[in-house]
Design a protein around this motif. Sequence first.
Motif, mmCIF file in Angstrom:
data_model
loop_
_atom_site.group_PDB
_atom_site.id
_atom_site.type_symbol
_atom_site.label_atom_id
_atom_site.label_comp_id
_atom_site.label_asym_id
_atom_site.label_seq_id
_atom_site.Cartn_x
_atom_site.Cartn_y
_atom_site.Cartn_z
ATOM 1 N N GLN A 1 11.185 -11.698 14.766
ATOM 2 C CA GLN A 1 10.393 -11.795 13.535
ATOM 3 C C GLN A 1 11.101 -11.186 12.334
ATOM 4 O O GLN A 1 11.075 -11.733 11.247
ATOM 5 N N THR A 2 11.727 -10.025 12.540
ATOM 6 C CA THR A 2 12.438 -9.390 11.431
ATOM 7 C C THR A 2 13.949 -9.548 11.575
ATOM 8 O O THR A 2 14.720 -8.893 10.893
ATOM 9 N N GLY A 3 14.342 -10.440 12.471
ATOM 10 C CA GLY A 3 15.753 -10.762 12.625
ATOM 11 C C GLY A 3 15.945 -12.248 12.364
ATOM 12 O O GLY A 3 15.371 -12.801 11.445
ATOM 13 N N ALA B 1 20.435 -9.543 20.292
ATOM 14 C CA ALA B 1 19.830 -8.263 20.647
ATOM 15 C C ALA B 1 18.360 -8.225 20.247
ATOM 16 O O ALA B 1 17.905 -8.992 19.391
ATOM 17 N N SER B 2 17.620 -7.302 20.882
ATOM 18 C CA SER B 2 16.241 -7.039 20.466
ATOM 19 C C SER B 2 16.288 -5.992 19.348
ATOM 20 O O SER B 2 17.310 -5.332 19.126
ATOM 21 N N ARG B 3 15.159 -5.830 18.696
ATOM 22 C CA ARG B 3 15.115 -4.846 17.610
ATOM 23 C C ARG B 3 15.267 -3.422 18.129
ATOM 24 O O ARG B 3 15.850 -2.567 17.454
ATOM 25 N N ILE C 1 15.229 -7.299 28.250
ATOM 26 C CA ILE C 1 14.332 -7.469 27.093
ATOM 27 C C ILE C 1 12.944 -7.738 27.649
ATOM 28 O O ILE C 1 12.768 -8.627 28.498
ATOM 29 N N SER C 2 11.929 -6.988 27.183
ATOM 30 C CA SER C 2 10.601 -7.096 27.796
ATOM 31 C C SER C 2 9.881 -8.382 27.411
ATOM 32 O O SER C 2 9.089 -8.921 28.179
ATOM 33 N N GLY C 3 10.149 -8.888 26.176
ATOM 34 C CA GLY C 3 9.470 -10.118 25.743
ATOM 35 C C GLY C 3 8.312 -9.840 24.808
ATOM 36 O O GLY C 3 7.293 -10.546 24.858
ATOM 37 N N GLY D 1 18.575 -5.952 25.509
ATOM 38 C CA GLY D 1 17.532 -5.071 25.010
ATOM 39 C C GLY D 1 17.675 -3.659 25.538
ATOM 40 O O GLY D 1 18.723 -3.296 26.106
ATOM 41 N N ARG D 2 16.613 -2.883 25.388
ATOM 42 C CA ARG D 2 16.631 -1.471 25.749
ATOM 43 C C ARG D 2 17.017 -1.240 27.206
ATOM 44 O O ARG D 2 17.548 -0.189 27.561
ATOM 45 N N GLY D 3 16.746 -2.242 28.049
ATOM 46 C CA GLY D 3 17.088 -2.126 29.468
ATOM 47 C C GLY D 3 18.569 -1.903 29.709
ATOM 48 O O GLY D 3 18.958 -1.441 30.792
ATOM 49 N N ILE E 1 16.502 -11.916 32.605
ATOM 50 C CA ILE E 1 16.942 -10.986 33.651
ATOM 51 C C ILE E 1 16.228 -9.676 33.388
ATOM 52 O O ILE E 1 16.409 -9.057 32.328
ATOM 53 N N ASN E 2 15.368 -9.265 34.332
ATOM 54 C CA ASN E 2 14.590 -8.051 34.112
ATOM 55 C C ASN E 2 14.191 -7.483 35.470
ATOM 56 O O ASN E 2 13.895 -8.237 36.399
ATOM 57 N N LYS E 3 14.181 -6.154 35.564
ATOM 58 C CA LYS E 3 13.849 -5.567 36.870
ATOM 59 C C LYS E 3 12.344 -5.519 37.113
ATOM 60 O O LYS E 3 11.899 -5.277 38.231
HETATM 61 P P1 FAD Z 1 11.539 -2.776 25.804
HETATM 62 O O1 FAD Z 1 10.232 -3.366 25.405
HETATM 63 O O2 FAD Z 1 11.589 -1.324 26.038
HETATM 64 O O3 FAD Z 1 11.986 -3.547 27.130
HETATM 65 C C1 FAD Z 1 13.073 -3.166 27.931
HETATM 66 C C2 FAD Z 1 13.041 -4.034 29.195
HETATM 67 O O4 FAD Z 1 14.201 -3.785 29.975
HETATM 68 C C3 FAD Z 1 11.836 -3.766 30.096
HETATM 69 O O5 FAD Z 1 11.135 -4.978 30.321
HETATM 70 C C4 FAD Z 1 12.459 -3.247 31.400
HETATM 71 O O6 FAD Z 1 11.763 -3.689 32.554
HETATM 72 C C5 FAD Z 1 13.846 -3.848 31.345
HETATM 73 N N1 FAD Z 1 14.859 -3.084 32.092
HETATM 74 C C6 FAD Z 1 15.081 -1.739 32.074
HETATM 75 N N2 FAD Z 1 16.134 -1.434 32.841
HETATM 76 C C7 FAD Z 1 16.567 -2.586 33.389
HETATM 77 C C8 FAD Z 1 17.614 -2.909 34.301
HETATM 78 N N3 FAD Z 1 18.465 -1.974 34.779
HETATM 79 N N4 FAD Z 1 17.776 -4.213 34.687
HETATM 80 C C9 FAD Z 1 16.940 -5.169 34.214
HETATM 81 N N5 FAD Z 1 15.929 -4.918 33.339
HETATM 82 C C10 FAD Z 1 15.748 -3.642 32.930
HETATM 83 N N6 FAD Z 1 11.591 -6.869 18.212
HETATM 84 C C11 FAD Z 1 12.597 -7.762 18.278
HETATM 85 O O7 FAD Z 1 13.261 -7.903 19.320
HETATM 86 N N7 FAD Z 1 12.915 -8.517 17.181
HETATM 87 C C12 FAD Z 1 12.235 -8.425 16.001
HETATM 88 O O8 FAD Z 1 12.597 -9.123 15.038
HETATM 89 C C13 FAD Z 1 11.143 -7.506 15.914
HETATM 90 N N8 FAD Z 1 10.410 -7.383 14.782
HETATM 91 C C14 FAD Z 1 9.355 -6.546 14.757
HETATM 92 C C15 FAD Z 1 8.537 -6.490 13.616
HETATM 93 C C16 FAD Z 1 7.432 -5.660 13.576
HETATM 94 C C17 FAD Z 1 6.578 -5.654 12.336
HETATM 95 C C18 FAD Z 1 7.132 -4.852 14.699
HETATM 96 C C19 FAD Z 1 5.930 -3.951 14.688
HETATM 97 C C20 FAD Z 1 7.932 -4.884 15.826
HETATM 98 C C21 FAD Z 1 9.044 -5.713 15.883
HETATM 99 N N9 FAD Z 1 9.881 -5.776 17.018
HETATM 100 C C22 FAD Z 1 10.865 -6.709 17.068
HETATM 101 C C23 FAD Z 1 9.772 -4.798 18.139
HETATM 102 C C24 FAD Z 1 9.059 -5.330 19.360
HETATM 103 O O9 FAD Z 1 7.668 -5.096 19.201
HETATM 104 C C25 FAD Z 1 9.534 -4.579 20.629
HETATM 105 O O10 FAD Z 1 9.365 -3.198 20.450
HETATM 106 C C26 FAD Z 1 10.997 -4.841 20.986
HETATM 107 O O11 FAD Z 1 11.265 -6.220 20.988
HETATM 108 C C27 FAD Z 1 11.286 -4.282 22.359
HETATM 109 O O12 FAD Z 1 12.651 -4.394 22.651
HETATM 110 P P2 FAD Z 1 13.168 -4.472 24.153
HETATM 111 O O13 FAD Z 1 12.555 -5.640 24.820
HETATM 112 O O14 FAD Z 1 14.647 -4.402 24.081
HETATM 113 O O15 FAD Z 1 12.669 -3.092 24.774
#
Ligand code: FAD
Length: 343
Positions: free
Chosen positions: A275-277, A257-259, A290-292, A232-234, A309-311
């Motif tokens: 959900q959209t994947g 991957a996350s979205r 990935i935040s969850g 994910g974004r992390g 795995i998350n910090k």
């Molecule tokens: P973030 O929420 O930004 O999380 C990043 C995480 O990385 C954080 O928890 C942080 O603590 C951690 N991190 C940062 N640096 C480090 C490090 N060095 N080491 C360890 N951890 C670290 N999302 C999906 O994934 N799939 C879908 O199908 C999907 N469909 C959607 C549909 C709709 C209608 C909507 C509104 C949203 C949808 N989303 C979907 C988006 C979803 O709401 C989140 O925005 C997305 O999942 C967040 O992705 P992320 O966890 O990668 O990023």
Amino acid sequence: KRKPMIGLQPEGDVDWSEYRGVLVVVEQRAGVAKPVSWQLIGEAKRLAEKLAAPVSALVMGANVSSLAQEAIYYGADVVYVCDAPELEHYRTRPYSRVCLHVIRQFKPEIVLMGATNTGRDLAGAIATHLPTGLTADSTELDVDEDRLLLASRPAFSEKMLATILCKQFKPQMATARAGVFAPNPRDTSRTGEVVVVAPQMNPDEIATEVIEFLEEQKKVNLQDAEVIVAGGRGLGSPAAFELLRELADALGGVVGASRAVVDMGWISHDHQVGQTGVTVRPKLYIAVGISGAVQHVVGMQNSTWIVAINKDPDAPIFKIAHYGLVGDLFQLVPALTKAVKSR
Ligand code: FAD
């Protein structure tokens, strides 16, 4: 007795009472069944218990007879098998003819197949010919007190769940997403009946020929993977996916991957879980950075083992993880890869 809608069936009352049981169309390629087939037999079993009716399966292909036994192990009571060289590769007409023959002769009240490319094509062709309704891409299935199928699917850009009822016709048909339903445990003590069905077209009547399959190199097959390492974004940058690839390779898995990272263009959309994947059900899902978010979690929460795995120790992903590693992914992932490789 239900009165059919004018235009779709002959007018007059139709007696649907002969239609009984749930039929699952098993999808296979080169003799290997798609996991969605066993997942749907598991779900069919749950529906059939409510209906006090049997579960049947239809296996079509070339050299696929062994899959009949597998279908019984996963919960089918009766398996219809059409095993013929001309069915080696999926083509709409020969496959749909066999399906139509089985449905007309054995009269299941519900027909289910995977919402895969093949399932979508086949289900549409069959529903048109019968004719009956078809709910595509279902994520929840149930039956009501009138033995009608309640098929629910996301609608309006996934903002709501629509439950769709086909009141007039039998069989009731739905395709269902892979990874959503749980298969029953494979039980080799189960026994069942195997009914051999003949192909319904002469090979020379089949107008199309499959010359070659060209695999799309870039596409990742998340749905059939037993291990997924998702980022994910992390990760901070697309380059960091290389760390995940190394871990996935060491475990014989693939990268998801996350979205958030797909939207940023760090990795292609076919890697997106949620959900959209894609909805996945691997044996092991490792969520890295990935935040969850709920939209991610709905796509992977049915994995057998989830490692996060998350910090951030308060990240929501830890609520559903079986094992959580709190720390910097840039230290933890290479250490994990090294540990796996040294085993
Ligand atoms: P973030 O929420 O930004 O999380 C990043 C995480 O990385 C954080 O928890 C942080 O603590 C951690 N991190 C940062 N640096 C480090 C490090 N060095 N080491 C360890 N951890 C670290 N999302 C999906 O994934 N799939 C879908 O199908 C999907 N469909 C959607 C549909 C709709 C209608 C909507 C509104 C949203 C949808 N989303 C979907 C988006 C979803 O709401 C989140 O925005 C997305 O999942 C967040 O992705 P992320 O966890 O990668 O990023």
